[in-house]
Design an enzyme around this catalytic site. Sequence first.
Site, PDB file in Angstrom:
ATOM      1  N   LYS A 116       0.861  -1.190   0.000  1.00 46.74           N
ATOM      2  CA  LYS A 116       0.000   0.000   0.000  1.00 46.74           C
ATOM      3  C   LYS A 116       0.890   1.229   0.000  1.00 46.74           C
ATOM      4  O   LYS A 116       2.008   1.190   0.508  1.00 46.74           O
ATOM      5  CB  LYS A 116      -0.885   0.020   1.262  1.00 46.74           C
ATOM      6  N   ASP A 156      -6.798   4.298  -4.650  1.00 47.13           N
ATOM      7  CA  ASP A 156      -7.435   4.093  -3.353  1.00 47.13           C
ATOM      8  C   ASP A 156      -8.137   5.427  -3.030  1.00 47.13           C
ATOM      9  O   ASP A 156      -8.480   6.172  -3.956  1.00 47.13           O
ATOM     10  CB  ASP A 156      -6.389   3.678  -2.299  1.00 47.13           C
TER      11      ASP A 156
HETATM   12  N1  GLU Z   1      -7.263   0.180  -3.240  1.00 51.23           N
HETATM   13  C1  GLU Z   1      -8.025  -0.995  -3.556  1.00 51.23           C
HETATM   14  C2  GLU Z   1      -8.064  -1.921  -2.357  1.00 51.23           C
HETATM   15  O1  GLU Z   1      -7.918  -1.491  -1.230  1.00 51.23           O
HETATM   16  C3  GLU Z   1      -7.577  -1.667  -4.832  1.00 51.23           C
HETATM   17  C4  GLU Z   1      -6.172  -2.190  -4.843  1.00 51.23           C
HETATM   18  C5  GLU Z   1      -5.685  -2.706  -6.185  1.00 51.23           C
HETATM   19  O2  GLU Z   1      -6.451  -2.769  -7.124  1.00 51.23           O
HETATM   20  O3  GLU Z   1      -4.498  -3.046  -6.247  1.00 51.23           O
HETATM   21  O4  GLU Z   1      -8.330  -3.087  -2.470  1.00 51.23           O
END
Ligand code: GLU
Length: 426
Positions: A116, A156
């Site tokens: 993240k 996100d």
């Molecule tokens: N931010 C989204 C999540 O928390 C998507 C993450 C992604 O597609 O890599 O799952």
Amino acid sequence: MAQKYEMKQMEQAKPNPFENALEQLRIAAEYLKLDDGIHQMLASPKRQLTVSLPVKMDNGETRVFTGYRVQYNDARGPFKGGIRYHPGVTLDEVKALSAWMTWKTSVANIPYGGAKGGIICDPKHMSMGEQERMTRRYAAAIAPIIGPYKDIPAPDVYTNAQTMAWILDTYSTLEGFMSPAVITGKPISLGGSLGRDKATGRGAVFTTVAAAKVNKVDLKKATFAVQGYGNAGSNYAEILQTYGPKLMGASDSKGSITSKTPIDANKLLAHKEKTGSVVGFPGSQKVSDKELLQSDVDILSPAALENSILPDTAKGIRAKIITECANGPTTPEADKILHKNGVFVVPDILANSGGVIVSYLEWVQNLERISWTEVEVNDMLEKKITSAFHDVHAASQKHGVDMRTGAMIVGVGRVADAVKTLGVFP
Ligand code: GLU
């Protein structure tokens, strides 16, 4: 000033999300009888990068922003996870989110690890130019550790397809060739996938449909409320209402509303786009966040940030099903109360995995130089997330635990197997 101080105090009283994540891991480790060494390996991120980002602001001044990229675990495949822009971003929050991504890709059974990223900033008070310069500087700063086979970021909270396009352009410029598979959630014109923008909400609907079936809730007669009418929350509402449930309340950062008559989710989004908030929607009443969460609905979806459902709120929740579109909305203490009260929680790492599932489909299309129709993408999403729901439900039945613990048993179990089989280097 006094009020500001009080708010700070309240914020500090919120549990640390990484401690919540570790507590969830501890519970799963017990059921899985994990060896202590493996448990320790799963309780610490593999790599944590903090970067300082000098940005020329529109008024000519230079401001330095702090950004993070935490790569939690890649035993099952390259690191994967979104990038968040928010004033409340902290390293511990990014660590928690990266741990949840690790369990999420594992529950979804897609060949990724978890990561993240985040920048402490307030994009609502930045121009597009400032956001672009900050994003490009961040992309350059994390470029050495990302890549199509290393770590693939995505959107996100408060980042979107445009943000992804700037990251793609910056990374590709530094590499010397266009590398679309380095990022997902891109605009369609740059290799993005049809269906990715609505995937988190759509996936959460598929899990709600499965949850309604096992709990014998008649969706045609059901009502629901959504906390956080952003990308995930509004798409969830728009798609869920096509299955029958009626939307009775919603919220965003400016306030919460409920209504005695059903709200058309599409009209609510148009109202928010026009006025900047769901508040003031014709026929609705303004209520507190707690009143919204405890309103008399069958299905509740927290779709905002972490720590939305604390023990005090959990006690009064009347919904039969909670579908967590947000990451980490419920604390471990609140979880216990909900479970005791018979509330069926579809946990975040399952409920909102539609986003990363379609990210995976986007990445596969990029690497294979193929493209699927939106119907094909949505069908694959439905199959993958529904099968993940049944894996988690079976684990929760087998161990006699709630769905969160069931999801952690499945997610952590697969990662632990991979870590164990890889062995310890050197
Ligand atoms: N931010 C989204 C999540 O928390 C998507 C993450 C992604 O597609 O890599 O799952």
